[in-house]
Design a protein around this motif. Structure first.
Motif, PDB file in Angstrom:
ATOM      1  N   LEU A  73      42.372  36.000  44.315  1.00 23.94           N
ATOM      2  CA  LEU A  73      41.495  37.122  44.212  1.00 23.94           C
ATOM      3  C   LEU A  73      41.743  38.271  45.409  1.00 23.94           C
ATOM      4  O   LEU A  73      41.132  39.467  45.100  1.00 23.94           O
ATOM      5  CB  LEU A  73      40.002  36.231  44.453  1.00 23.94           C
ATOM      6  CG  LEU A  73      39.230  35.680  43.493  1.00 23.94           C
ATOM      7  CD1 LEU A  73      38.094  35.028  43.957  1.00 23.94           C
ATOM      8  CD2 LEU A  73      38.799  36.596  42.286  1.00 23.94           C
ATOM      9  N   ILE A  89      33.380  39.075  48.502  1.00 21.69           N
ATOM     10  CA  ILE A  89      34.593  37.979  47.750  1.00 21.69           C
ATOM     11  C   ILE A  89      35.328  37.421  49.004  1.00 21.69           C
ATOM     12  O   ILE A  89      35.631  36.465  49.163  1.00 21.69           O
ATOM     13  CB  ILE A  89      35.462  38.721  46.635  1.00 21.69           C
ATOM     14  CG1 ILE A  89      34.416  38.526  45.547  1.00 21.69           C
ATOM     15  CG2 ILE A  89      36.453  37.420  46.398  1.00 21.69           C
ATOM     16  CD1 ILE A  89      35.088  39.202  44.293  1.00 21.69           C
ATOM     17  N   GLU A  90      35.949  38.610  49.730  1.00 24.69           N
ATOM     18  CA  GLU A  90      36.720  38.119  50.871  1.00 24.69           C
ATOM     19  C   GLU A  90      35.995  37.290  51.894  1.00 24.69           C
ATOM     20  O   GLU A  90      36.545  36.108  52.405  1.00 24.69           O
ATOM     21  CB  GLU A  90      37.400  39.226  51.494  1.00 24.69           C
ATOM     22  CG  GLU A  90      38.472  39.330  52.658  1.00 24.69           C
ATOM     23  CD  GLU A  90      38.843  40.450  53.087  1.00 24.69           C
ATOM     24  OE1 GLU A  90      40.090  40.223  53.490  1.00 24.69           O
ATOM     25  OE2 GLU A  90      38.250  41.467  53.144  1.00 24.69           O
ATOM     26  N   LEU A 131      33.482  38.942  38.359  1.00 26.34           N
ATOM     27  CA  LEU A 131      32.642  38.857  39.619  1.00 26.34           C
ATOM     28  C   LEU A 131      32.198  40.116  39.918  1.00 26.34           C
ATOM     29  O   LEU A 131      31.156  40.582  40.313  1.00 26.34           O
ATOM     30  CB  LEU A 131      33.489  38.257  40.860  1.00 26.34           C
ATOM     31  CG  LEU A 131      33.711  36.759  40.652  1.00 26.34           C
ATOM     32  CD1 LEU A 131      34.757  36.180  41.445  1.00 26.34           C
ATOM     33  CD2 LEU A 131      32.263  36.168  40.986  1.00 26.34           C
ATOM     34  N   THR A 132      33.277  41.367  39.748  1.00 25.24           N
ATOM     35  CA  THR A 132      33.135  42.565  40.419  1.00 25.24           C
ATOM     36  C   THR A 132      32.524  43.603  39.432  1.00 25.24           C
ATOM     37  O   THR A 132      32.285  44.555  39.401  1.00 25.24           O
ATOM     38  CB  THR A 132      34.095  43.112  40.961  1.00 25.24           C
ATOM     39  OG1 THR A 132      35.418  43.406  39.996  1.00 25.24           O
ATOM     40  CG2 THR A 132      34.604  42.049  42.113  1.00 25.24           C
ATOM     41  N   LYS A 136      41.557  42.143  45.230  1.00 26.48           N
ATOM     42  CA  LYS A 136      41.228  42.955  46.105  1.00 26.48           C
ATOM     43  C   LYS A 136      42.140  43.890  46.547  1.00 26.48           C
ATOM     44  O   LYS A 136      41.682  45.210  46.689  1.00 26.48           O
ATOM     45  CB  LYS A 136      40.695  41.962  47.178  1.00 26.48           C
ATOM     46  CG  LYS A 136      39.791  42.917  48.221  1.00 26.48           C
ATOM     47  CD  LYS A 136      39.030  42.050  49.375  1.00 26.48           C
ATOM     48  CE  LYS A 136      38.545  42.960  50.171  1.00 26.48           C
ATOM     49  NZ  LYS A 136      39.077  43.591  51.309  1.00 26.48           N
ATOM     50  N   MET A 156      29.560  40.367  42.799  1.00 28.76           N
ATOM     51  CA  MET A 156      29.992  40.286  44.104  1.00 28.76           C
ATOM     52  C   MET A 156      30.663  41.718  44.219  1.00 28.76           C
ATOM     53  O   MET A 156      31.424  42.039  43.497  1.00 28.76           O
ATOM     54  CB  MET A 156      30.553  39.167  44.513  1.00 28.76           C
ATOM     55  CG  MET A 156      29.879  37.804  44.525  1.00 28.76           C
ATOM     56  SD  MET A 156      30.923  36.410  44.787  1.00 28.76           S
ATOM     57  CE  MET A 156      30.858  36.337  46.473  1.00 28.76           C
ATOM     58  N   GLY A 216      38.154  37.810  39.040  1.00 26.70           N
ATOM     59  CA  GLY A 216      37.709  39.194  39.892  1.00 26.70           C
ATOM     60  C   GLY A 216      37.171  40.201  38.994  1.00 26.70           C
ATOM     61  O   GLY A 216      36.165  41.032  39.636  1.00 26.70           O
ATOM     62  N   LEU A 223      33.121  29.646  45.059  1.00 25.76           N
ATOM     63  CA  LEU A 223      32.263  30.760  45.650  1.00 25.76           C
ATOM     64  C   LEU A 223      30.838  30.714  45.668  1.00 25.76           C
ATOM     65  O   LEU A 223      29.985  31.573  45.913  1.00 25.76           O
ATOM     66  CB  LEU A 223      32.799  32.198  45.072  1.00 25.76           C
ATOM     67  CG  LEU A 223      34.290  32.452  45.064  1.00 25.76           C
ATOM     68  CD1 LEU A 223      34.464  33.742  44.272  1.00 25.76           C
ATOM     69  CD2 LEU A 223      34.746  32.590  46.421  1.00 25.76           C
ATOM     70  N   GLN A 279      28.815  30.415  42.871  1.00 20.39           N
ATOM     71  CA  GLN A 279      28.530  31.295  41.718  1.00 20.39           C
ATOM     72  C   GLN A 279      28.417  30.414  40.645  1.00 20.39           C
ATOM     73  O   GLN A 279      29.166  29.591  40.153  1.00 20.39           O
ATOM     74  CB  GLN A 279      29.265  32.548  41.606  1.00 20.39           C
ATOM     75  CG  GLN A 279      29.455  33.413  42.742  1.00 20.39           C
ATOM     76  CD  GLN A 279      28.430  34.661  42.700  1.00 20.39           C
ATOM     77  OE1 GLN A 279      28.085  34.692  41.617  1.00 20.39           O
ATOM     78  NE2 GLN A 279      27.915  34.832  43.874  1.00 20.39           N
ATOM     79  N   TYR A 300      34.734  30.039  40.453  1.00 20.81           N
ATOM     80  CA  TYR A 300      33.161  30.592  40.686  1.00 20.81           C
ATOM     81  C   TYR A 300      32.536  29.431  41.114  1.00 20.81           C
ATOM     82  O   TYR A 300      31.668  29.638  42.341  1.00 20.81           O
ATOM     83  CB  TYR A 300      32.473  30.569  39.242  1.00 20.81           C
ATOM     84  CG  TYR A 300      32.498  31.971  38.684  1.00 20.81           C
ATOM     85  CD1 TYR A 300      31.459  32.722  38.767  1.00 20.81           C
ATOM     86  CD2 TYR A 300      33.762  32.559  38.073  1.00 20.81           C
ATOM     87  CE1 TYR A 300      31.181  34.233  38.340  1.00 20.81           C
ATOM     88  CE2 TYR A 300      33.471  33.823  37.732  1.00 20.81           C
ATOM     89  CZ  TYR A 300      32.400  34.508  37.762  1.00 20.81           C
ATOM     90  OH  TYR A 300      32.606  35.764  37.183  1.00 20.81           O
TER      91      TYR A 300
END
Length: 372
Positions: free
Chosen positions: A199, A21-22, A238-239, A203, A16, A235, A275, A277, A272
């Motif tokens: 998260l 995410i935001e 995910l990224t 960010k 993501m 974080g 979100l 995921q 997760y």
């Protein structure tokens, strides 16, 4: 907060972006209380001294009061869920010096919800002879506080199990019998609705460091009840983030403790799920967890020589104040890692200042010899 996907078609496995995410977090109930984004800035003098670029992420400036910290972020989501459900009272627990209890209580007051805190004696000296630090702030805010003393040879767990938590249940039942609705948040302001909150801290760090022209090699923070670490691990995973997360423990992460590596893994998986995921494997999550337990000192909330030195060094070089219970031990860990070569010269490091400054005004057995 929706902790589980509605169907398997809702679940995605790809990376993501920070914006995605935001956007996912935006659907969670939330009451905005803190002042975000919090600042990220370089500590020039101490960076020059150690040959490492050290940046501070100032969660201690989150608000709503002048003394705050990292617990305000999860509190926004806990309060958001409470308001959505018509909660009238929030009950939470901690030590006499608890940052999380005070910060969650202050957030509740902002939202018009009545906070009640249940605090155990971290010094083993009986009922506090004087109201100091966070305990004093609770009193000034007019919060209903229940204190639970313990004998020096009594364990924290015994007080929790035999007196503190039963008292929480009794007070909860009383309030509900009067027609109130009650939410109970565990120590550290840990609650399912707030697990993903940091998260957003992750960010902000990513975006602010990019604006300053660098990518952090390391993200350092202090870990106790495990509120920040799962979100930072999530974080990164995910990224596909490149920054290495390093955690300095201020209480034991032994397998039989109330907090341990397995709990962090479970919380990453819960994030997760929230979100929508599919979570990574336990092995992939564990590979991201790096907790150094060498800086706890004698015990939780007992000052360490390294922590006291870190408070003085940072104050004298940058006029930034750390607290003796959490942030000082975390920053002492970072400085030791630099000296040991675990953080190579020229590295870019972000240290998460989670608050704790009110504990500078605590009992000398907690603050240590910070005055010299």
């Amino acid at each position: 907060m929706d902790p589980k996907p509605n169907s398997r078609t809702d679940i995605r496995t790809r990376h993501m972006t920070l914006d995605e995410i935001e956007c996912a977090i935006e659907r969670f109930p939330r009451r905005r209380i803190g002042f975000y984004p919090t600042p990220l800035h370089k500590a020039e003098n101490i960076s020059r001294k150690y040959g490492v670029d050290i940046y501070f992420k100032r969660e201690d400036m989150a608000g709503p009061g002048t003394i705050s910290g990292s617990k305000v972020r999860p509190a926004e989501f806990i309060i958001g869920e409470a308001l959505e459900q018509g909660v009238t009272h929030i009950l939470t627990v901690g030590a006499y010096l608890s940052n999380s209890a005070t910060q969650l209580a202050s957030a509740a007051i902002q939202a018009g919800i009545t906070p009640i805190v249940f605090l155990y004696d971290n010094l083993g000296e009986g009922y506090p002879a004087a109201w100091r630090g966070n305990l004093l702030l609770n009193k000034v805010m007019g919060i209903e506080v229940h204190c639970f003393p313990r004998k020096p040879d009594e364990s924290q767990e015994k007080v929790w199990d035999q007196t503190l938590y039963p008292a929480v249940e009794v007070r909860k039942a009383q309030l509900e019998a009067e027609g109130n609705k009650v939410l109970v948040a565990a120590a550290g302001a840990i609650h399912p609705s707030g697990l993903a909150a940091h998260l957003l801290t992750y960010k902000e760090i990513s975006e602010q460091s990019h604006a300053l022209g660098f990518t952090p090699d390391y993200l350092y923070h202090t870990t106790g009840t495990g509120g920040v670490l799962p979100a930072f691990v999530a974080g990164n995973l995910l990224t596909g983030g490149a920054s290495r997360v390093r955690s300095i423990a201020i209480s034991s992460y032994r397998p039989d403790n109330y907090i341990h590596h397995g709990i962090i893994v479970d919380r990453v998986k819960a994030i997760y799920g929230s979100l929508r995921q599919i979570p990574p494997t336990e092995g992939d999550i564990m590979a991201e967890i790096d907790i150094d337990q060498r800086f706890i000192g004698e015990d939780y909330a007992v000052p360490s020589t390294e922590g006291t030195a870190a408070i003085r060094e940072l104050a004298m070089s940058e006029a930034i104040f750390l607290g003796p219970v959490y942030t000082a031990k975390g920053f002492a860990g970072l400085l030791t890692h630099i000296r040991e070569g675990k953080v190579p010269a020229g590295s870019k490091v972000v240290f998460l200042h989670t608050g704790d400054t009110s504990n500078l005004f605590e009992d000398p057995r907690i603050t240590g010899a910070i005055a010299g």
